[in-house]
Design a protein around this motif. Structure first.
Motif, PDB file in Angstrom:
ATOM      1  N   GLY A 184       0.813  -1.211   0.000  1.00  0.00           N
ATOM      2  CA  GLY A 184       0.000   0.000   0.000  1.00  0.00           C
ATOM      3  C   GLY A 184       0.845   1.259   0.000  1.00  0.00           C
ATOM      4  N   ASP A 185       0.180   2.389  -0.233  1.00  0.00           N
ATOM      5  CA  ASP A 185       0.830   3.704  -0.224  1.00  0.00           C
ATOM      6  C   ASP A 185       1.938   3.828  -1.262  1.00  0.00           C
ATOM      7  OD1 ASP A 185      -0.826   4.375   1.926  1.00  0.00           O
ATOM      8  OD2 ASP A 185       0.596   3.550   3.366  1.00  0.00           O
ATOM      9  N   GLU A 186       1.780   3.157  -2.372  1.00  0.00           N
ATOM     10  CA  GLU A 186       2.794   3.196  -3.437  1.00  0.00           C
ATOM     11  C   GLU A 186       2.694   4.487  -4.254  1.00  0.00           C
ATOM     12  OE1 GLU A 186       0.563   0.750  -3.085  1.00  0.00           O
ATOM     13  OE2 GLU A 186       1.592  -1.170  -2.828  1.00  0.00           O
ATOM     14  N   GLY A 187       1.569   5.212  -4.088  1.00  0.00           N
ATOM     15  CA  GLY A 187       1.363   6.417  -4.897  1.00  0.00           C
ATOM     16  C   GLY A 187       0.268   6.197  -5.939  1.00  0.00           C
ATOM     17  N   LYS A 188      -0.658   5.281  -5.628  1.00  0.00           N
ATOM     18  CA  LYS A 188      -1.743   4.954  -6.571  1.00  0.00           C
ATOM     19  C   LYS A 188      -2.575   6.190  -6.906  1.00  0.00           C
ATOM     20  CE  LYS A 188      -3.212   1.873  -3.579  1.00  0.00           C
ATOM     21  NZ  LYS A 188      -2.096   1.863  -2.612  1.00  0.00           N
ATOM     22  N   GLY A 189      -2.907   6.972  -5.855  1.00  0.00           N
ATOM     23  CA  GLY A 189      -3.762   8.138  -6.054  1.00  0.00           C
ATOM     24  C   GLY A 189      -3.157   9.120  -7.046  1.00  0.00           C
ATOM     25  N   LYS A 190      -1.881   9.427  -6.861  1.00  0.00           N
ATOM     26  CA  LYS A 190      -1.208  10.363  -7.769  1.00  0.00           C
ATOM     27  C   LYS A 190      -1.286   9.870  -9.214  1.00  0.00           C
ATOM     28  CE  LYS A 190       2.561  11.498 -10.239  1.00  0.00           C
ATOM     29  NZ  LYS A 190       3.874  12.039 -10.526  1.00  0.00           N
TER      30      LYS A 190
ATOM     31  N   ALA B  95      -8.264   3.175   3.073  1.00  0.00           N
ATOM     32  CA  ALA B  95      -7.365   3.704   2.048  1.00  0.00           C
ATOM     33  C   ALA B  95      -7.126   5.189   2.270  1.00  0.00           C
ATOM     34  CB  ALA B  95      -7.979   3.487   0.666  1.00  0.00           C
ATOM     35  N   GLY B  96      -5.930   5.644   1.947  1.00  0.00           N
ATOM     36  CA  GLY B  96      -5.629   7.074   1.979  1.00  0.00           C
ATOM     37  C   GLY B  96      -4.834   7.414   0.740  1.00  0.00           C
ATOM     38  N   HIS B  97      -5.462   8.109  -0.194  1.00  0.00           N
ATOM     39  CA  HIS B  97      -4.820   8.423  -1.478  1.00  0.00           C
ATOM     40  C   HIS B  97      -4.636   9.931  -1.582  1.00  0.00           C
ATOM     41  CE1 HIS B  97      -6.777   4.460  -3.088  1.00  0.00           C
ATOM     42  NE2 HIS B  97      -5.876   4.248  -2.165  1.00  0.00           N
ATOM     43  N   THR B  98      -3.398  10.362  -1.794  1.00  0.00           N
ATOM     44  CA  THR B  98      -3.084  11.794  -1.811  1.00  0.00           C
ATOM     45  C   THR B  98      -2.877  12.291  -3.229  1.00  0.00           C
ATOM     46  OG1 THR B  98      -1.950  11.421   0.270  1.00  0.00           O
ATOM     47  CG2 THR B  98      -1.575  13.541  -0.790  1.00  0.00           C
ATOM     48  N   LEU B  99      -3.585  13.361  -3.545  1.00  0.00           N
ATOM     49  CA  LEU B  99      -3.440  13.998  -4.869  1.00  0.00           C
ATOM     50  C   LEU B  99      -2.901  15.401  -4.654  1.00  0.00           C
ATOM     51  CD1 LEU B  99      -5.468  11.714  -5.471  1.00  0.00           C
ATOM     52  CD2 LEU B  99      -6.891  13.365  -6.628  1.00  0.00           C
TER      53      LEU B  99
ATOM     54  N   THR C  73       7.425   4.693  -8.508  1.00  0.00           N
ATOM     55  CA  THR C  73       7.152   5.998  -7.896  1.00  0.00           C
ATOM     56  C   THR C  73       8.224   6.378  -6.875  1.00  0.00           C
ATOM     57  OG1 THR C  73       5.828   5.016  -6.139  1.00  0.00           O
ATOM     58  CG2 THR C  73       4.639   5.680  -8.123  1.00  0.00           C
ATOM     59  N   LYS C  74       8.260   7.654  -6.569  1.00  0.00           N
ATOM     60  CA  LYS C  74       9.117   8.204  -5.506  1.00  0.00           C
ATOM     61  C   LYS C  74      10.597   7.941  -5.742  1.00  0.00           C
ATOM     62  CE  LYS C  74       6.853   8.968  -1.572  1.00  0.00           C
ATOM     63  NZ  LYS C  74       6.031   8.886  -0.350  1.00  0.00           N
ATOM     64  N   LEU C  75      10.980   7.894  -7.024  1.00  0.00           N
ATOM     65  CA  LEU C  75      12.396   7.717  -7.362  1.00  0.00           C
ATOM     66  C   LEU C  75      13.232   8.821  -6.731  1.00  0.00           C
ATOM     67  CD1 LEU C  75      14.375   6.039  -9.179  1.00  0.00           C
ATOM     68  CD2 LEU C  75      14.143   7.889 -10.854  1.00  0.00           C
ATOM     69  N   ASP C  76      12.672  10.036  -6.732  1.00  0.00           N
ATOM     70  CA  ASP C  76      13.381  11.212  -6.204  1.00  0.00           C
ATOM     71  C   ASP C  76      13.784  11.058  -4.745  1.00  0.00           C
ATOM     72  OD1 ASP C  76      10.338  11.452  -6.246  1.00  0.00           O
ATOM     73  OD2 ASP C  76      10.848  12.891  -4.681  1.00  0.00           O
ATOM     74  N   VAL C  77      13.060  10.221  -4.004  1.00  0.00           N
ATOM     75  CA  VAL C  77      13.361  10.057  -2.578  1.00  0.00           C
ATOM     76  C   VAL C  77      14.745   9.415  -2.394  1.00  0.00           C
ATOM     77  CG1 VAL C  77      12.575   8.884  -0.459  1.00  0.00           C
ATOM     78  CG2 VAL C  77      10.914   9.987  -1.965  1.00  0.00           C
TER      79      VAL C  77
ATOM     80  N   ILE D  79       7.404   6.456 -14.692  1.00  0.00           N
ATOM     81  CA  ILE D  79       8.220   6.759 -13.512  1.00  0.00           C
ATOM     82  C   ILE D  79       7.667   8.036 -12.909  1.00  0.00           C
ATOM     83  CG2 ILE D  79      10.552   7.349 -12.684  1.00  0.00           C
ATOM     84  CD1 ILE D  79      10.986   5.882 -15.791  1.00  0.00           C
ATOM     85  N   SER D  80       7.472   8.022 -11.591  1.00  0.00           N
ATOM     86  CA  SER D  80       6.981   9.211 -10.919  1.00  0.00           C
ATOM     87  C   SER D  80       8.139   9.845 -10.158  1.00  0.00           C
ATOM     88  CB  SER D  80       5.839   8.832  -9.971  1.00  0.00           C
ATOM     89  OG  SER D  80       5.479   9.935  -9.181  1.00  0.00           O
ATOM     90  N   THR D  81       8.302  11.159 -10.359  1.00  0.00           N
ATOM     91  CA  THR D  81       9.456  11.847  -9.770  1.00  0.00           C
ATOM     92  C   THR D  81       9.048  12.955  -8.803  1.00  0.00           C
ATOM     93  OG1 THR D  81       9.475  13.334 -11.667  1.00  0.00           O
ATOM     94  CG2 THR D  81      10.929  11.404 -11.788  1.00  0.00           C
ATOM     95  N   GLY D  82       7.762  12.982  -8.450  1.00  0.00           N
ATOM     96  CA  GLY D  82       7.276  13.989  -7.512  1.00  0.00           C
ATOM     97  C   GLY D  82       5.792  13.796  -7.302  1.00  0.00           C
ATOM     98  N   PRO D  83       5.222  14.408  -6.249  1.00  0.00           N
ATOM     99  CA  PRO D  83       3.806  14.186  -5.936  1.00  0.00           C
ATOM    100  C   PRO D  83       2.824  14.832  -6.912  1.00  0.00           C
ATOM    101  CG  PRO D  83       4.825  15.670  -4.314  1.00  0.00           C
ATOM    102  CD  PRO D  83       5.923  15.205  -5.220  1.00  0.00           C
TER     103      PRO D  83
HETATM  104  P1  GDP Z   1      -1.567   5.570  -2.248  1.00  0.00           P
HETATM  105  O1  GDP Z   1      -2.248   5.091  -1.018  1.00  0.00           O
HETATM  106  O2  GDP Z   1      -0.958   4.448  -3.030  1.00  0.00           O
HETATM  107  O3  GDP Z   1      -2.428   6.455  -3.110  1.00  0.00           O
HETATM  108  O4  GDP Z   1      -0.340   6.455  -1.769  1.00  0.00           O
HETATM  109  P2  GDP Z   1      -0.393   7.606  -0.636  1.00  0.00           P
HETATM  110  O5  GDP Z   1      -1.059   8.802  -1.238  1.00  0.00           O
HETATM  111  O6  GDP Z   1      -0.918   7.073   0.647  1.00  0.00           O
HETATM  112  O7  GDP Z   1       1.154   7.829  -0.394  1.00  0.00           O
HETATM  113  C1  GDP Z   1       2.014   8.297  -1.391  1.00  0.00           C
HETATM  114  C2  GDP Z   1       2.603   9.657  -0.947  1.00  0.00           C
HETATM  115  O8  GDP Z   1       3.712   9.972  -1.766  1.00  0.00           O
HETATM  116  C3  GDP Z   1       1.633  10.819  -1.101  1.00  0.00           C
HETATM  117  O9  GDP Z   1       1.896  11.764  -0.105  1.00  0.00           O
HETATM  118  C4  GDP Z   1       1.976  11.376  -2.490  1.00  0.00           C
HETATM  119  O10 GDP Z   1       1.676  12.760  -2.608  1.00  0.00           O
HETATM  120  C5  GDP Z   1       3.453  11.149  -2.532  1.00  0.00           C
HETATM  121  N1  GDP Z   1       4.001  10.853  -3.851  1.00  0.00           N
HETATM  122  C6  GDP Z   1       3.450  10.129  -4.865  1.00  0.00           C
HETATM  123  N2  GDP Z   1       4.330   9.984  -5.889  1.00  0.00           N
HETATM  124  C7  GDP Z   1       5.455  10.617  -5.494  1.00  0.00           C
HETATM  125  C8  GDP Z   1       6.744  10.791  -6.097  1.00  0.00           C
HETATM  126  O11 GDP Z   1       7.027  10.322  -7.192  1.00  0.00           O
HETATM  127  N3  GDP Z   1       7.678  11.488  -5.374  1.00  0.00           N
HETATM  128  C9  GDP Z   1       7.421  12.008  -4.150  1.00  0.00           C
HETATM  129  N4  GDP Z   1       8.389  12.668  -3.520  1.00  0.00           N
HETATM  130  N5  GDP Z   1       6.207  11.867  -3.551  1.00  0.00           N
HETATM  131  C10 GDP Z   1       5.255  11.170  -4.215  1.00  0.00           C
END
Ligand code: GDP
Ligand code: IMO
Ligand code: MG
Length: 436
Positions: free
Chosen positions: A13-19, A40-44, A336-340, A418-422
Motif C-alpha cells: 500500500g501507499d505506493e502512490g496509486k492516487g497520484k 485507504a488514503g490516497h493523496t493527490l 514511484t518516488k524515485l526522487d526520494v 516513472i513518478s518523480t514527484g507528488p
Molecule cells: P496511495 O495510497 O498508493 O495512493 O499512496 P499515498 O497517497 O498514501 O502515499 C504516497 C505519498 O507519496 C503521497 O503523499 C503522495 O503525494 C506522494 N508521492 C506520490 N508519488 C510521489 C513521487 O514520485 N515522489 C514524491 N516525492 N512523492 C510522491
C-alpha cells in the motif's frame, strides 16, 4: 476502441496509486473503486491544492470525470458524506459525478467498535495494526450473509428489523466477549436513515453504468486500494486487510467481465514501505539520521494518511515483486518516488532470501516463512543529482536509469512510467498504458 486500465499497488500500500490515477484520468472518462473502504488514503497534489481521499475515487479532481464506487467496496456513509463535504469546501463538486453501487455492504458504528475492541484485546505480537475503521468486521458480515447493504437502506421496515437482529448479535460480542461498550440501536437506525436520503440520488447500477460508458467509447480506470501483500488471500496473512486487492478483483468488485480489463499497471515504490504489523524482510531502521531508512522515512514523508503512523521502510524487494507481478498479471510498472532515493551513495535491491538453509527468489506464501527469510541483496551505485520533477527519461542520471533497468529485468515487467514527484505532471512516460 475504448481501453480500460487496472491500477494496483504491488507492495504493502501507499505506493502512490492516487497520484498516478489522477494523472492517468486525463485520458479517462471514469474511475472505479472496486474493494476496500476508508482504510485507504490516497493523496493527490494539484497545483497548490492537496486532496486526501479515502473512499472517493482519485479521478474526482478532473472536471467532468465520473467516479464509481463498486459493490466490492465496504461503505461508511457518514465518512463518505464528510469526504464529499470536504471536496465541496475545496471547490470540487462531487455529488453529480459520484455513483454508488446498491451492492456495497455498509460499515456501521458497531464495525469500528468491534475492530478497535479486538485489536485492544490482542497482545503486541498478534496486533494487526488495523486502521480501526471497521473494515474487517464489515467484510465478515458480508461473507456471513448478514450485512446490511446500500440496497437495504431504502426499505425502512426491513432495515429496522435487520439492523435490530444484527446489532443484538454484535452487541452481545462487544459486551460479553470483548469487554467493550454496546452501540445504541435507535441512534444507529435514525442516523442511518437520515444519511440514506443524502446518498439516494447517487445510488445506481454500477455494472450497467460501466458498460454504458464503455459502449460510449470512454476509457475507464479501475483504482485499487491497499496493495498485493495486504490481499486477504495472497498477502502476509493474517497481517493483511480483509479484501482482495489484486487486479482480478477489479472485475468482481465492480460487475464487469475480466475481458473488460485490458492492461494492469502495478504501482511500485522505488523502495518499500509498510504500515502496521507483519513481516517485512528488507526492512531498515528509520530512526538514525544519515541512514538510508531515515532518508526514505523523512524525505519520502512516510507517515500514514489515515492514521498518521510512521510507515516502516526498506529496500526494494524484487522477490516480492516477482510474486506480485504474477498474481496481478502486470502489463507494466510505474515506479514511484524515485526522487526520494536521490543522494544515497549506494542502493540495495533484495533479489532473493535465505530460508531454512535454502535460497529462494520468490516471496513465500506463509507469514511465518516470510518472517524467517533473510534478505540477499545486490548493491548498485546511487546518484548525486536531483531527479525531482523530471519528465524525460533522457534527463535522468545514468545511475538512476541503470537502477530502473535493473528493476525492470528483475521484475520481468516493463517500467512504463516513472513518478518523480507528488504533482500530476511530475511523471516520465516511456509507454502510455492507454496506447499499449
Ligand atoms: P496511495 O495510497 O498508493 O495512493 O499512496 P499515498 O497517497 O498514501 O502515499 C504516497 C505519498 O507519496 C503521497 O503523499 C503522495 O503525494 C506522494 N508521492 C506520490 N508519488 C510521489 C513521487 O514520485 N515522489 C514524491 N516525492 N512523492 C510522491
Ligand atoms: P492505501 O490504499 C497501507 C493496512 C493497515 C493494517 C492492515 C489491516 O492508502 O494504500 P485494515 O484497517 O484494512 O483492517 O488494516 O492493512 N492498511 C494499509 N496500509 N495503505 C493502505 O491503503 C492500507 N489500508 C490498510 O495498516 O496493517
Ligand atoms: Mg495510502
Amino acid at each position: 476502441m475504448a481501453k480500460n486500465i487496472v491500477v494496483v499497488g504491488t507492495q504493502w500500500g501507499d505506493e502512490g496509486k492516487g497520484k498516478v490515477v489522477d494523472w492517468l484520468t486525463e485520458q479517462a472518462g471514469g474511475v472505479v473503486r472496486f474493494q476496500g473502504g476508508h482504510n485507504a488514503g490516497h493523496t493527490l497534489v494539484v497545483g497548490d491544492k492537496t486532496y486526501k481521499l479515502n473512499l472517493v475515487p482519485s479521478g474526482i479532481a478532473r472536471p467532468g470525470v465520473r467516479c464509481y464506487i463498486g459493490n466490492g467496496v465496504v461503505l461508511d456513509i457518514a465518512h463518505l458524506l464528510g469526504e464529499i463535504a470536504q471536496l465541496e469546501a475545496g471547490g470540487i463538486e462531487a455529488r453529480s459525478r459520484l455513483f454508488i453501487s446498491p451492492g456495497c455492504p455498509l460499515i456501521l458504528p458497531y464495525h469500528a467498535a468491534l475492530d478497535q475492541a479486538r485489536e485492544a484485546k490482542k497482545n503486541a505480537a498478534a496486533k494487526i495494526g488495523t486502521t480501526g475503521k471497521g473494515i474487517g468486521p464489515a467484510y465478515e458480515d458480508k461473507v456471513a450473509r448478514r450485512a446490511l447493504r446500500v440496497y437495504d437502506l431504502f426499505n425502512r421496515a426491513h432495515l429496522a428489523e435487520k439492523l435490530a437482529e444484527v446489532m443484538e448479535y454484535h452487541n452481545f460480542v462487544l459486551t460479553r466477549f470483548l469487554d467493550a461498550q454496546p452501540v445504541d440501536y435507535q441512534k444507529t437506525l435514525d442516523e442511518t436513515l437520515e444519511r440514506a436520503e443524502a446518498i439516494r440520488p447517487m445510488v445506481t447500477d454500477i455494472s450497467a453504468a460501466l458498460y454504458a460508458a464503455h459502449d460510449a467509447g470512454q476509457n475507464l480506470l479501475f483504482e485499487g486500494a491497499q496493495g498485493t501483500l495486504l490481499d486477504i488471500d495472497h498477502g502476509t496473512y493474517p497481517f493483511v486487510t480483509s479484501s482482495n486487492c489484486v487486479a482480478g478483483q477489479a472485475a468482481a468488485g465492480s460487475g464487469v467481465g475480466p475481458g473488460m480489463l485490458h492492461y494492469v499497471l502495478g504501482i511500485t515504490k522505488a523502495y518499500c514501505t509498510r504500515v502496521g504489523g507483519g513481516p517485512f524482510p528488507a526492512e531498515l531502521p528509520i530512526e538514525r539520521e544519515g541512514t538510508p531508512g531515515y532518508q526514505m522515512s523523512r524525505k519520502g514523508r512516510e507517515f500514514g494518511t489515515v492514521t498518521g503512523r510512521a510507515r516502516r521502510c526498506g529496500w526494494f524487494d524484487a522477490a516480492l515483486l516477482a510474486r506480485s507481478a504474477r498474481i496481478n498479471g502486470l502489463s507494466g510498472l510505474c515506479i514511484t518516488k524515485l526522487d526520494v532515493l536521490d543522494g544515497l551513495s549506494e542502493l540495495r535491491i533484495c533479489t532473493a532470501y535465505r530460508l531454512d538453509g535454502k535460497i529462494i527468489d520468490l516471496f513465500p506464501i506463509g507469514a511465518d516463512e516470510v518472517a524467517r527469510c533473510e534478505p540477499i541483496f545486490e548493491t548498485l551505485p546511487g546518484w548525486k543529482e536531483s531527479t525531482y520533477g523530471l519528465t524525460r527519461w533522457e534527463d535522468l542520471p545514468d545511475n538512476a536509469r541503470a537502477y530502473l533497468d535493473r528493476l525492470e529485468t528483475l521484475c520481468q515487467t516493463p517500467v512504463d512510467l516513472i513518478s518523480t514527484g507528488p504533482e500530476r505532471q511530475e511523471t516520465i512516460v516511456r509507454r502510455n498504458p492507454f496506447a499499449v
